[in-house]
Design a protein around this motif. Structure first.
Motif, PDB file in Angstrom:
ATOM      1  N   GLY A  80       0.649  -1.154  -0.018  1.00  0.00           N
ATOM      2  CA  GLY A  80       0.017   0.075   0.018  1.00  0.00           C
ATOM      3  C   GLY A  80       0.840   1.101   0.087  1.00  0.00           C
ATOM      4  O   GLY A  80       0.378   2.310  -0.526  1.00  0.00           O
ATOM      5  N   SER A  81       2.020   1.222   0.512  1.00  0.00           N
ATOM      6  CA  SER A  81       2.940   2.239   0.499  1.00  0.00           C
ATOM      7  C   SER A  81       3.646   2.608  -0.767  1.00  0.00           C
ATOM      8  O   SER A  81       3.977   3.699  -0.903  1.00  0.00           O
ATOM      9  N   VAL A  82       3.430   1.888  -1.825  1.00  0.00           N
ATOM     10  CA  VAL A  82       4.366   1.857  -3.088  1.00  0.00           C
ATOM     11  C   VAL A  82       3.040   2.538  -4.058  1.00  0.00           C
ATOM     12  O   VAL A  82       2.449   1.492  -4.513  1.00  0.00           O
ATOM     13  N   ARG A  83       3.212   3.660  -4.383  1.00  0.00           N
ATOM     14  CA  ARG A  83       2.135   4.245  -5.357  1.00  0.00           C
ATOM     15  C   ARG A  83       2.380   3.848  -6.847  1.00  0.00           C
ATOM     16  O   ARG A  83       1.739   3.695  -7.667  1.00  0.00           O
ATOM     17  N   ASP A  84       3.552   3.789  -7.269  1.00  0.00           N
ATOM     18  CA  ASP A  84       4.438   3.365  -8.718  1.00  0.00           C
ATOM     19  C   ASP A  84       5.864   2.919  -8.600  1.00  0.00           C
ATOM     20  O   ASP A  84       6.662   3.386  -7.729  1.00  0.00           O
ATOM     21  N   ILE A  85       5.867   1.853  -9.450  1.00  0.00           N
ATOM     22  CA  ILE A  85       7.358   1.651  -9.890  1.00  0.00           C
ATOM     23  C   ILE A  85       7.659   2.297 -11.175  1.00  0.00           C
ATOM     24  O   ILE A  85       7.229   1.890 -12.187  1.00  0.00           O
ATOM     25  N   ALA A  86       8.193   3.633 -10.961  1.00  0.00           N
ATOM     26  CA  ALA A  86       8.450   4.361 -11.886  1.00  0.00           C
ATOM     27  C   ALA A  86       9.501   3.888 -13.171  1.00  0.00           C
ATOM     28  O   ALA A  86       9.319   4.513 -14.207  1.00  0.00           O
ATOM     29  N   SER A  87      10.578   3.166 -12.706  1.00  0.00           N
ATOM     30  CA  SER A  87      11.418   2.850 -13.639  1.00  0.00           C
ATOM     31  C   SER A  87      12.350   1.716 -12.937  1.00  0.00           C
ATOM     32  O   SER A  87      12.667   1.633 -11.731  1.00  0.00           O
TER      33      SER A  87
END
Length: 427
Positions: free
Chosen positions: A411-418
């Motif tokens: 829940g704490s990770v909004r996005d894996i950007a790269s």
């Protein structure tokens, strides 16, 4: 010099073909001295014999099979490109006992083994120095100069278009789309840039290098491939801040008897020679037991650099023809191809996370659960969220992918950007 001339038949006369004609003409005296006989241009097959051209051509035809069948033709030079009709034509030429010189990376990367076998059977030569890195000599060094060494690894910047784009993104703070548009405007990239930016071109070259370096059959389909479309200005900035440059690398390595070949964007330490390769230049870096580290650098494309490599192959084929040498084919062994998931890699991971206590510990625990050790962490708060940048130690790619899957469930990770790999740092 009263020796019978060696006659070259040319299939195609576009940018590279015109360069071959130009150098054959301008360097005729030097080439004759090196071969021991004149080397002259014979029939040339083109789509439209009536079209005006930048070079003077006397024997034009729209029938490529007529060039191959011409009894005076000793060496066939193929600059048509693509798989067909190039494969059929090259096969026909070799089957007739004629040596072939080509710059066709796609052909060699997909059908090289069958064509090499046929050449060995027919006593002909198949030369393709220009198929990888244009005017940079790398095929002959791997096949001949380094034949007494054990090459462990080959990595390089094999595509000038993508290197130009990444250079512009790094030095001019341009977006990928803007840098691509500039590359297209300068003629570095086609209207459809997929072959370059999606890694197809570099994958073909990586397959060829892997086959030569490890005496094995490696085809383009065996190469793991990722392009540069997903690389952002943020990635470039973060990499620079940490002392890295972002490059599209072609990599081939042999570990425990199996071969891995891959193409993907990677962070390269600024201290590594490949990090300084800018603009549309190419470079190939080899690591050998005896030779150590070597780098071959120069123009990877263009009419005259590519034609220069092809002229070298023409001289090789012509010398062999005069000497009556029957070429010895490369001995190819069967070696397993190691899937990318089983390769150990270092990685760069950029996460968009909640800016709250315990988040870093939760993320680190997720990496640790899959045996992926974190080397360094950098965090920057942004209002109610933060960017978390992690560099890992080397770990199995499958373990990294399992880590990313679990991170997406937090829940704490909004996005894996790269996600990118790091090369040239840990062995």
């Amino acid at each position: 010099m009263n020796e019978r001339p060696i006659t070259v038949g040319l299939l195609g006369c576009g940018v590279v073909g015109s360069g071959v004609v130009q150098l054959l003409t301008e360097h005729a005296e030097a080439i004759a001295t090196r071969v021991g006989a004149p080397v002259r241009l014979g029939p040339v097959a083109v789509r439209d014999p009536q079209r005006a051209r930048d070079v003077d051509l006397e024997q034009l035809t729209d029938d490529p099979f007529a060039v191959i069948a011409d009894p005076e033709v000793d060496v066939v030079v193929e600059v048509i490109g693509g798989i067909e009709p190039a494969r059929t034509l090259v096969h026909r030429a070799i089957d007739s006992g004629r040596s072939v010189v080509t710059a066709n990376k796609e052909l060699i990367a997909n059908h090289g083994p069958e064509l090499k076998a046929l050449a060995g059977e027919k006593g002909a030569r198949l030369e393709y120095e220009a198929a990888v890195a244009g005017g940079i000599p790398i095929i002959k060094p791997l096949r001949e100069s380094l034949a007494g060494d054990r090459i462990r690894r080959v990595l390089g910047i094999l595509n000038g278009t993508t290197n130009f784009i990444l250079t512009r993104m790094a030095e001019e703070q341009m977006s990928f789309q803007d840098a691509l548009a500039e590359a297209q405007g300068l003629g570095y990239a086609e209207a459809d840039p997929s072959a370059d930016v999606d890694g197809h071109d570099a994958a073909s070259k990586a397959a060829i290098l892997a086959s030569l370096a490890f005496d094995a059959e490696v085809l383009a389909e065996h190469v793991h491939r990722e392009g540069i479309r997903a690389v952002t200005s943020t990635d470039i900035d973060h990499a620079a801040r940490m002392g890295y440059a972002v490059k599209l690398l072609g990599i081939a390595e042999e570990v425990d008897g199996s071969i891995n070949a891959r193409v993907h964007p990677a962070l390269v330490p600024r201290t590594h020679p490949l990090a300084s390769v800018r603009e549309s230049f190419n470079a190939v870096f080899t690591e050998g037991d005896a030779s150590g580290e070597l780098m071959f650098y120069g123009r990877g494309a263009g009419s005259l650099p590519t034609a220069s490599a092809m002229l070298g192959d023409i001289v090789t084929a012509a010398r062999a023809l005069r000497a009556g040498e029957r070429p010895n084919g490369q001995t190819v062994t069967t070696k397993p191809i190691r899937p990318f998931e089983e390769v150990d890699v270092q990685s760069y991971v950029l996460l968009d996370v909640a800016d709250a206590p315990g988040v870093l510990a939760e993320v680190a625990s997720t990496f640790g659960a899959h045996g992926v050790s974190i080397k360094s962490v950098w965090q920057e708060g942004r209002a109610d969220h933060a960017q978390l940048l992690l560099i890992t130690h080397r770990a199995r790619e499958a373990a990294l992918q399992a880590t990313l899957t679990d991170l997406r469930g937090l829940g704490s990770v909004r996005d894996i950007a790269s996600v990118m790999r790091v090369e040239g740092e840990e062995l």
